[in-house]
Design an enzyme around this catalytic site. Structure first.
Site, short mmCIF file in Angstrom:
data_model
loop_
_atom_site.label_atom_id
_atom_site.label_comp_id
_atom_site.label_asym_id
_atom_site.label_seq_id
_atom_site.Cartn_x
_atom_site.Cartn_y
_atom_site.Cartn_z
N CYS A 99 0.78 -1.29 0.02
CA CYS A 99 -0.11 -0.14 0.01
C CYS A 99 0.72 1.23 -0.05
O CYS A 99 0.54 2.19 -0.62
CB CYS A 99 -0.86 0.17 1.21
SG CYS A 99 -1.91 -1.45 1.24
N HIS A 100 1.91 1.18 0.81
CA HIS A 100 2.84 2.46 1.00
C HIS A 100 4.07 2.24 0.17
O HIS A 100 5.07 2.30 0.33
CB HIS A 100 3.23 2.50 2.37
CG HIS A 100 2.09 2.69 3.34
ND1 HIS A 100 1.40 3.81 3.63
CD2 HIS A 100 1.72 1.66 4.25
CE1 HIS A 100 0.52 3.56 4.60
NE2 HIS A 100 0.51 1.96 4.81
N ARG A 238 9.61 2.05 29.09
CA ARG A 238 10.40 2.97 29.75
C ARG A 238 9.52 3.26 31.09
O ARG A 238 9.80 3.41 32.34
CB ARG A 238 11.10 4.01 29.17
CG ARG A 238 11.80 4.73 29.75
CD ARG A 238 13.24 4.02 30.15
NE ARG A 238 14.21 4.38 30.83
CZ ARG A 238 14.26 4.39 32.00
NH1 ARG A 238 13.21 3.58 32.72
NH2 ARG A 238 15.23 5.05 32.83
N CYS A 242 10.33 2.80 34.92
CA CYS A 242 10.51 3.89 35.90
C CYS A 242 9.57 3.79 37.07
O CYS A 242 10.07 3.81 38.24
CB CYS A 242 9.86 5.17 35.33
SG CYS A 242 11.31 6.66 34.81
#
Lengths: 281, 139, 109
Positions: A99-100, A238, A242
Site C-alpha cells: 500500500c505504501h 520505559r 520507571c
C-alpha cells in the site's frame, strides 16, 4: 528550576539526589546532515524555562553514539524493520510496501504529532496503534504486541522519517481529557518511594541520582537504544521501568493510563526535535 | 543479551570480592593470559595507546580503542572481569594502521589493559582505569 | 544460526592508493557470555561471535578473536589501506558453527 519543597517524605527521597547540579551540554547534535534541536523554550504551561533532550545529559561517549548512524546500534533494528516492511504477512497477501508504495518516507512528520486524535478512528492514536491498524485491517495479519522487538523496530523505522522535525503534539480539543489525565499521573506520587515523575524529571533534572545524571524524561528520542539492555526501548516500556524503580505497580503497556501519560509527556517536549532511534544509558 | 540487576550484582560482587581476598585469582588470570601472549618476552609500559572512558555510563557497553603503531597483534584484557580476555586483534598486510576500536562489558570499576606485540617480538603495555557507574534507581 | 543476525559494514566508495581509511563493522548478535544463569539458576551456555576477519583481494586486513566480554551487537572499527581497486570481504564466525559474510567494493584512483 522549581524549588524542592521539603516535607517528611521528601526528605527521605531527597537523600537520593546529590546536591550540586551537573551541567548538561549545549553542543549541537547533527546526524547525517540533519540538525536536531536538543533544547527549546518550554511551553508556557510548564514550570520550567527550557526543555532539554535526554541526549544533553549523557556522557561524551554515549552522545557520540548518536552522532553517526553507523555507530548508533538502534539502526540495526531499523534495518530489520526495513526487511519487515516488504515481508508479506496475513490473509490479504500484503506487506507494508503493497500500500505504501513510496516507502516509509511517506510517514515523514507523523512521529512529531503523535499521539494525536484520529477522526476516522474516533480515538487517540499513537504509532503502535497505526502499525497494528494497518496489519489487522489492511493485511489481515495478527497485531504485533507492544514493546516487543518487531513492533519497536517498526516504530523506530517510521520515527526515523521525522528525525529533525519539531515535536508538535496537540493538547486541546478531543484529547484534552486524556492530556489532563496524563498530567495528573505525572504529578501524582506513587509507590513505596512515594515519588512522582515530576520529583525526578522536573524538580531534579541536572542533578545526580546516585551515579546517574537525571534528565527531563523527554520522549522525543524514542524508541531509544539503551546501553543497559542493548535493545530498543519503547515509551511505555520505559514508563513501566520507571514505575518499578520507584517500587510502584506499573500500569500495563498500552493501557489507557500510559496512553494518557505518553500524550502528556510528549507534549512537554513540544519544540524539541524527533530524534528516534536515540541512544541512552 | 540483557544483563538483569541480579546478574550485574553477581558480577559486581565478583569485582568487589576481587578487591579483597581472592584478588589473587583474578590477578593470576590476567598474569597467566599476559604471559601466554608475551611468550617469554618482558612486558614494558608505553608504545601503545589505550583509549577508554574515565567513567562508563553503563558497564554493558564501554567503548575502547587501541593504537599500537608497528604492532602485529594486540590483546585487550579486563582485569576485573570473571574472565580477563576481551578481544585479540591480528593486523594483516592490508591494515592501514595498527589501530582498532570495539565496545565491551566491564563487570565493575577496574583496569583495562592493552598488550601489543611488536614485529620484533617485544611486548608493550598500556592500561586505563574505568569507573563503572550504577544506575540511579538501581535499574 | 542465531536469530536476526544482520551484518552492517561501512567502507568508503573510493580511496587514494596507499592512504589509510576507516572501516566500521557491526553485527546484530546477542553475545550470550556464558557467565549468566537463567531464572532456575542453570548456567546459560555461551553463544557468541568468536571470530571476525576482513580481507581485501585475498589478503588479510585484520582478524579478531572475540570473547564473552564483547558487548551485544559487536562493533569493530579499524583501518585499511589498498593499492588497487577490489573487494573487501567480511566474515563473522558464530559459536554454533554459522558463518555470516558481507562484502564491499572500493575504487582506487
Amino acid at each position: 528550576m522549581k524549588k524542592f519543597t521539603l516535607s517528611a517524605t521528601v526528605a527521605a527521597s531527597l537523600a537520593l539526589f546529590a546536591g550540586a547540579a551537573t551541567a548538561q551540554v549545549t553542543d549541537a547534535l547533527v546526524v547525517e546532515g540533519t540538525t536536531i534541536s536538543t533544547s527549546a523554550p518550554a511551553a508556557d504551561w510548564l514550570d520550567i524555562d527550557q526543555v532539554l533532550s535526554g541526549w544533553s545529559f549523557r556522557t561524551v561517549e554515549t552522545r557520540a553514539l548518536q552522532m553517526d548512524d553507523f555507530d548508533n546500534p538502534g539502526m540495526i533494528f531499523v534495518d530489520q524493520a526495513i526487511d519487515d516492511w516488504s515481508t508479506v504477512d496475513g490473509t490479504e497477501g500484503k506487506s507494508c510496501s503493497s500500500c505504501h508504495t513510496d516507502g516509509p518516507e511517506e510517514f515523514a512528520g507523523l512521529r512529531a504529532e503523535l499521539p494525536r486524535w484520529d477522526e476516522a478512528q474516533g480515538k487517540m492514536m499513537n504509532m503502535e496503534d497505526y502499525i497494528n491498524l494497518s496489519r489487522v485491517e489492511h493485511m489481515g495479519a495478527e497485531p504485533w504486541k507492544w514493546a516487543k522487538p518487531r513492533m519497536d523496530a517498526m516504530v523506530a523505522l517510521i520515527s526515523l522519517q521525522s528525525r529533525g522535525m519539531t515535536i508538535n503534539v496537540a493538547i486541546d480539543g478531543p484529547v484534552a481529557d486524556a492530556w489532563e489525565q496524563g498530567r495528573e499521573i505525572y504529578y501524582t506520587r506513587v509507590g513505596q518511594l512515594d515519588m512522582s515523575c515530576a520529583n525526578c524529571h522536573e524538580d531534579n533534572y541536572g542533578n545526580m541520582i546516585r551515579a546517574d545524571h537525571l534528565s527531563q524524561g523527554q520522549i522525543n528520542g524514542f524508541p531509544t537504544y539503551r546501553l543497559k539492555n542493548a535493545k530498543l526501548n519503547s515509551t511505555h516500556a520505559r514508563f513501566s521501568g520507571c514505575m518499578k524503580n520507584i517500587r510502584a505497580e506499573p500500569f500495563a503497556v498500552g493501557s489507557e493510563e500510559f496512553r494518557a501519560l505518553e500524550l502528556y509527556v510528549a507534549s512537554r517536549g513540544n519544540g524539541l526535535s524527533a530524534e528516534g532511534p536515540s541512544v541512552r544509558n | 543479551m540483557q544483563f538483569t540487576r541480579r546478574d550485574t550484582l553477581v558480577m559486581g560482587a565478583g569485582a568487589a570480592v576481587a578487591t579483597f581476598m581472592p584478588l589473587q585469582v583474578f590477578a593470576d588470570a590476567t598474569e597467566d593470559v599476559s604471559a601466554e601472549f608475551a611468550m617469554g618476552e618482558a612486558i614494558t609500559d608505553g608504545g601503545v595507546e589505550l583509549t577508554a572512558p574515565e567513567i562508563a555510563e553503563n558497564g554493558n557497553t564501554v567503548p575502547i580503542s587501541v593504537n599500537a603503531p608497528g604492532a602485529v597483534a594486540v590483546l585487550i584484557l579486563a582485569t576485573g572481569n570473571p574472565s580477563p580476555k576481551v578481544i585479540g586483534f591480528n593486523f594483516g598486510p592490508r591494515a592501514g594502521g595498527q589501530t582498532a576500536s570495539t565496545r565491551c562489558r566491564l563487570a565493575g570499576t577496574q583496569d583495562v589493559v592493552a598488550l601489543a606485540k611488536m614485529a620484533d617480538g617485544s611486548v608493550k603495555r598500556a592500561s586505563a582505569t574505568v569507573k563503572v557507574t550504577i544506575g540511579g534507581c538501581g535499574g | 544460526m542465531a536469530d536476526n543476525v544482520k551484518p552492517r559494514v561501512r567502507v568508503p566508495r573510493s580511496a587514494a592508493a596507499g592512504e589509510a581509511f576507516e572501516i566500521k563493522t557491526l553485527i546484530s548478535h546477542k553475545m550470550e557470555s556464558g557467565q549468566r544463569k537463567d531464572s532456575d539458576g542453570n548456567p546459560i551456555p555461551r553463544s557468541i561471535i568468536n571470530h571476525f576477519s576482513c580481507d581485501f583481494n585475498g589478503e588479510n586486513v585484520i582478524q579478531a578473536a572475540l570473547e564473552g566480554a564483547i558487548s551485544t551487537n559487536p562493533y569493530i572499527q579499524f583501518e585499511a589501506s589498498v593499492e588497487e581497486s577490489g573487494t573487501f570481504t567480511f566474515t563473522w564466525q558464530d559459536d554454533d558453527g554459522s558463518e555470516y559474510t558481507d562484502s564491499k567494493d572500493i575504487t582506487v584512483g
